[in-house]
Design a protein around this motif. Structure first.
Motif, short mmCIF file in Angstrom:
data_model
loop_
_atom_site.label_atom_id
_atom_site.label_comp_id
_atom_site.label_asym_id
_atom_site.label_seq_id
_atom_site.Cartn_x
_atom_site.Cartn_y
_atom_site.Cartn_z
N VAL A 14 0.84 -1.20 0.00
CA VAL A 14 0.00 0.00 0.00
C VAL A 14 0.88 1.24 0.00
O VAL A 14 0.64 2.20 -0.76
CB VAL A 14 -0.96 0.01 1.21
CG1 VAL A 14 -1.61 1.36 1.38
CG2 VAL A 14 -2.01 -1.09 1.06
N LYS A 15 1.92 1.23 0.81
CA LYS A 15 2.83 2.39 0.88
C LYS A 15 3.51 2.61 -0.47
O LYS A 15 3.63 3.74 -0.94
CB LYS A 15 3.86 2.18 1.98
CG LYS A 15 4.76 3.38 2.18
CD LYS A 15 5.67 3.21 3.35
CE LYS A 15 6.52 4.46 3.48
NZ LYS A 15 7.54 4.37 4.47
N TYR A 17 2.36 1.79 -3.38
CA TYR A 17 1.33 2.31 -4.29
C TYR A 17 1.13 3.81 -4.05
O TYR A 17 1.06 4.59 -4.99
CB TYR A 17 0.02 1.55 -4.11
CG TYR A 17 -1.10 2.14 -4.92
CD1 TYR A 17 -1.23 1.85 -6.27
CD2 TYR A 17 -2.02 3.02 -4.34
CE1 TYR A 17 -2.24 2.40 -7.03
CE2 TYR A 17 -3.04 3.57 -5.09
CZ TYR A 17 -3.15 3.27 -6.43
OH TYR A 17 -4.15 3.83 -7.17
N GLN A 18 1.06 4.17 -2.78
CA GLN A 18 0.85 5.57 -2.43
C GLN A 18 2.05 6.44 -2.84
O GLN A 18 1.91 7.65 -3.03
CB GLN A 18 0.56 5.72 -0.94
CG GLN A 18 -0.79 5.15 -0.55
CD GLN A 18 -1.00 5.05 0.95
OE1 GLN A 18 -0.06 5.01 1.73
NE2 GLN A 18 -2.26 4.97 1.35
N VAL A 41 -5.43 -1.22 -0.71
CA VAL A 41 -5.30 0.23 -0.80
C VAL A 41 -6.60 0.89 -0.34
O VAL A 41 -6.59 1.84 0.44
CB VAL A 41 -4.94 0.67 -2.24
CG1 VAL A 41 -5.09 2.17 -2.41
CG2 VAL A 41 -3.53 0.23 -2.60
N LYS A 42 -7.72 0.35 -0.80
CA LYS A 42 -9.02 0.91 -0.41
C LYS A 42 -9.22 0.80 1.10
O LYS A 42 -9.70 1.73 1.74
CB LYS A 42 -10.14 0.17 -1.14
CG LYS A 42 -11.51 0.72 -0.85
CD LYS A 42 -12.58 -0.01 -1.62
CE LYS A 42 -13.95 0.56 -1.28
NZ LYS A 42 -15.01 -0.12 -2.00
N GLN A 43 -8.85 -0.34 1.68
CA GLN A 43 -9.01 -0.53 3.12
C GLN A 43 -8.13 0.42 3.91
O GLN A 43 -8.47 0.79 5.03
CB GLN A 43 -8.69 -1.98 3.50
CG GLN A 43 -9.71 -2.96 3.02
CD GLN A 43 -9.31 -4.41 3.26
OE1 GLN A 43 -8.13 -4.72 3.41
NE2 GLN A 43 -10.28 -5.29 3.27
N THR A 45 -7.18 3.45 2.85
CA THR A 45 -7.44 4.85 2.52
C THR A 45 -8.35 5.46 3.57
O THR A 45 -9.45 4.97 3.80
CB THR A 45 -8.09 4.95 1.13
OG1 THR A 45 -7.22 4.36 0.17
CG2 THR A 45 -8.34 6.40 0.76
N PRO A 46 -7.91 6.52 4.23
CA PRO A 46 -8.72 7.13 5.28
C PRO A 46 -9.94 7.86 4.72
O PRO A 46 -9.91 8.40 3.62
CB PRO A 46 -7.78 8.11 5.96
CG PRO A 46 -6.61 8.26 5.08
CD PRO A 46 -6.61 7.15 4.09
N VAL A 47 -11.02 7.82 5.50
CA VAL A 47 -12.24 8.57 5.19
C VAL A 47 -12.56 9.42 6.41
O VAL A 47 -12.19 9.07 7.53
CB VAL A 47 -13.43 7.64 4.85
CG1 VAL A 47 -13.18 6.91 3.56
CG2 VAL A 47 -13.71 6.67 5.96
N SER A 53 -10.47 11.07 10.92
CA SER A 53 -9.99 10.25 9.82
C SER A 53 -9.94 8.79 10.26
O SER A 53 -9.27 8.45 11.23
CB SER A 53 -8.59 10.72 9.40
OG SER A 53 -8.09 9.90 8.39
N THR A 55 -9.84 4.55 8.71
CA THR A 55 -9.72 3.64 7.58
C THR A 55 -10.85 2.62 7.65
O THR A 55 -11.51 2.48 8.69
CB THR A 55 -8.37 2.89 7.59
OG1 THR A 55 -8.32 2.05 8.75
CG2 THR A 55 -7.19 3.84 7.57
#
Length: 95
Positions: A14-15, A17-18, A41-43, A45-47, A53, A55
């Motif tokens: 994930v890192k 990818y980011q 990545v979706k999991q 990603t913070p919302v 914030s 995840t």
């Protein structure tokens, strides 16, 4: 057969990818499918939830904790009703 990847491994992909790596290059280099990496990545990603914030992983953990607390609360309600009935019976028997 499903392969289980460690959380550290998932986090490192994930890192990467980011940091700009493509899903395709990560899949080719490290083995998991592009779809699996996209899910990770979706999991991760913070919302924003009520100004905080979180995840998807955080939300799922909170949902599990909420379910446990709701179950414990229901048990305590039943115990309170049972004890109240017991006290009422004792009160009337002692009159």
């Amino acid at each position: 057969m499903s392969i289980r990847y460690s959380q550290d491994f998932k986090d490192s992909l994930v890192k990467l990818y980011q940091e700009g790596r493509s899903l395709k290059s990560l899949a080719e280099e490290f083995g998991p499918s592009k779809d699996s990496i996209a899910i990770w990545v979706k999991q991760a990603t913070p919302v924003m939830i009520q100004g905080q914030s979180k995840t998807l992983k955080d939300v799922k953990q909170l949902e599990k904790r909420l379910a446990i607390l709701e179950e414990e609360n229901e048990i305590l309600k039943r115990a309170a009703i049972f004890l109240a009935k017991k006290l009422i019976v004792q009160k009337y028997l002692n009159i």
